[in-house]
Design a protein around this motif. Structure first.
Motif, PDB file in Angstrom:
ATOM      1  N   ASN A   1       0.850  -1.200   0.000  1.00  0.00           N
ATOM      2  CA  ASN A   1       0.000   0.000   0.000  1.00  0.00           C
ATOM      3  C   ASN A   1       0.879   1.241   0.000  1.00  0.00           C
ATOM      4  N   VAL A   2       0.472   2.225  -0.770  1.00  0.00           N
ATOM      5  CA  VAL A   2       1.219   3.481  -0.899  1.00  0.00           C
ATOM      6  C   VAL A   2       0.268   4.644  -0.606  1.00  0.00           C
ATOM      7  N   ASN A   3       0.758   5.642   0.130  1.00  0.00           N
ATOM      8  CA  ASN A   3      -0.039   6.835   0.425  1.00  0.00           C
ATOM      9  C   ASN A   3       0.807   8.076   0.185  1.00  0.00           C
ATOM     10  N   CYS A   4       0.339   8.948  -0.698  1.00  0.00           N
ATOM     11  CA  CYS A   4       1.030  10.202  -1.009  1.00  0.00           C
ATOM     12  C   CYS A   4       0.111  11.370  -0.633  1.00  0.00           C
ATOM     13  N   VAL A   5       0.690  12.411  -0.076  1.00  0.00           N
ATOM     14  CA  VAL A   5      -0.081  13.586   0.335  1.00  0.00           C
ATOM     15  C   VAL A   5       0.321  14.773  -0.536  1.00  0.00           C
ATOM     16  N   ALA A   6      -0.676  15.402  -1.150  1.00  0.00           N
ATOM     17  CA  ALA A   6      -0.446  16.592  -1.975  1.00  0.00           C
ATOM     18  C   ALA A   6      -1.184  17.770  -1.349  1.00  0.00           C
ATOM     19  N   ILE A   7      -0.458  18.859  -1.062  1.00  0.00           N
ATOM     20  CA  ILE A   7      -1.053  20.075  -0.513  1.00  0.00           C
ATOM     21  C   ILE A   7      -1.011  21.140  -1.605  1.00  0.00           C
ATOM     22  N   MET A   8      -2.194  21.547  -2.081  1.00  0.00           N
ATOM     23  CA  MET A   8      -2.287  22.456  -3.223  1.00  0.00           C
ATOM     24  C   MET A   8      -2.807  23.827  -2.806  1.00  0.00           C
ATOM     25  N   PRO A   9      -2.231  24.897  -3.360  1.00  0.00           N
ATOM     26  CA  PRO A   9      -2.797  26.236  -3.131  1.00  0.00           C
ATOM     27  C   PRO A   9      -4.225  26.285  -3.676  1.00  0.00           C
ATOM     28  N   PHE A  10      -5.145  26.823  -2.879  1.00  0.00           N
ATOM     29  CA  PHE A  10      -6.555  26.788  -3.252  1.00  0.00           C
ATOM     30  C   PHE A  10      -7.263  27.942  -2.556  1.00  0.00           C
ATOM     31  N   GLY A  11      -7.782  28.876  -3.355  1.00  0.00           N
ATOM     32  CA  GLY A  11      -8.463  30.017  -2.762  1.00  0.00           C
ATOM     33  C   GLY A  11      -9.141  30.853  -3.825  1.00  0.00           C
ATOM     34  N   PRO A  12      -9.910  31.861  -3.416  1.00  0.00           N
ATOM     35  CA  PRO A  12     -10.619  32.716  -4.378  1.00  0.00           C
ATOM     36  C   PRO A  12      -9.686  33.424  -5.341  1.00  0.00           C
ATOM     37  N   SER A  13      -8.432  33.704  -4.906  1.00  0.00           N
ATOM     38  CA  SER A  13      -7.516  34.449  -5.763  1.00  0.00           C
ATOM     39  C   SER A  13      -6.711  33.553  -6.702  1.00  0.00           C
ATOM     40  N   ILE A  14      -6.889  32.221  -6.614  1.00  0.00           N
ATOM     41  CA  ILE A  14      -6.153  31.309  -7.489  1.00  0.00           C
ATOM     42  C   ILE A  14      -6.682  31.449  -8.912  1.00  0.00           C
TER      43      ILE A  14
END
Length: 210
Positions: A180-193
């Motif tokens: 089993n593999v688990n990867c975490v992605a944190i992406m910029p996300f907001g009204p100004s994107i």
């Protein structure tokens, strides 16, 4: 008149001792042989004990993450994984490898299969997959959670893989092992994107369990 040869008790005792010695020697020989075989197997295991493969997430792009109604989700995500075999003497057969995306503990795409492949000693492979979901049922709180992440300015996505692999040492091939593999992605996300896909291009190491 027939002659009866009778053995003395002392002679019988000596014969019994000699038989016991033979059995004892056979037992010691067998025990020594078995111990040698077990020691050899243990030594080979110590030398060739495979290190679990390494995965890292190189890129992820979210093209769609919309609700068709409060409980049904449509999604489209493109990912690129780097798979590495860190072993110098052990190859890896990936017989089954399936990838999907998860958000807040909910699976948001269907499982996507990557074709089976063999990975040689210390080799690396780039794996790309298109993850989609059409009308997937989600919790009623899904829209609220996405809106809250947009307010916070970041979206945390889990890209997961699971499957079965086999180890190859010389001409010997092991049985199948689950991984089993688990990867975490944190992406910029907001009204100004800006409009367009939400992207993750930083690269991150994934956790792997075999």
């Amino acid at each position: 008149m027939s002659i009866v040869h009778a053995q003395s008790p002392k002679h019988c005792a000596k014969q019994g001792l000699s038989i016991n010695k033979v059995y004892r020697k056979l037992f010691y020989s067998f025990s020594t042989f078995l111990l040698s075989i077990l020691s050899f197997i243990f030594l080979i295991w110590l030398i060739l004990h495979p290190t679990k493969p390494e995965f890292s997430l190189k890129e992820a792009d979210i093209y769609q993450l919309t609700l068709s109604d409060p409980h049904l989700l449509n999604s489209s995500i493109q990912i690129t994984l780097l798979s590495k075999n860190p072993n110098k003497k052990v190859g890896v057969y990936y017989d089954v490898l399936q990838v999907y995306a998860s958000y807040k503990g909910q699976q948001i795409t269907v499982d996507t299969s990557i074709p089976p492949f063999y990975q040689g000693h210390e080799d690396s492979n780039l794996l790309t997959a298109s993850l989609v979901g059409t009308g997937l049922p989600v919790a009623a709180s899904f829209g609220y959670e996405v809106g809250r992440d947009q307010t916070a300015g970041k979206l945390v996505l889990n890209l997961k893989a699971n499957g079965r692999l086999r180890w190859k040492v010389g001409t010997w091939v092991s049985g199948r092992y689950r991984f089993n593999v688990n990867c975490v992605a944190i992406m910029p996300f907001g009204p100004s994107i800006p409009s367009g896909p939400l992207s993750f291009k930083q690269g991150t190491q994934c956790s792997t369990m075999v």
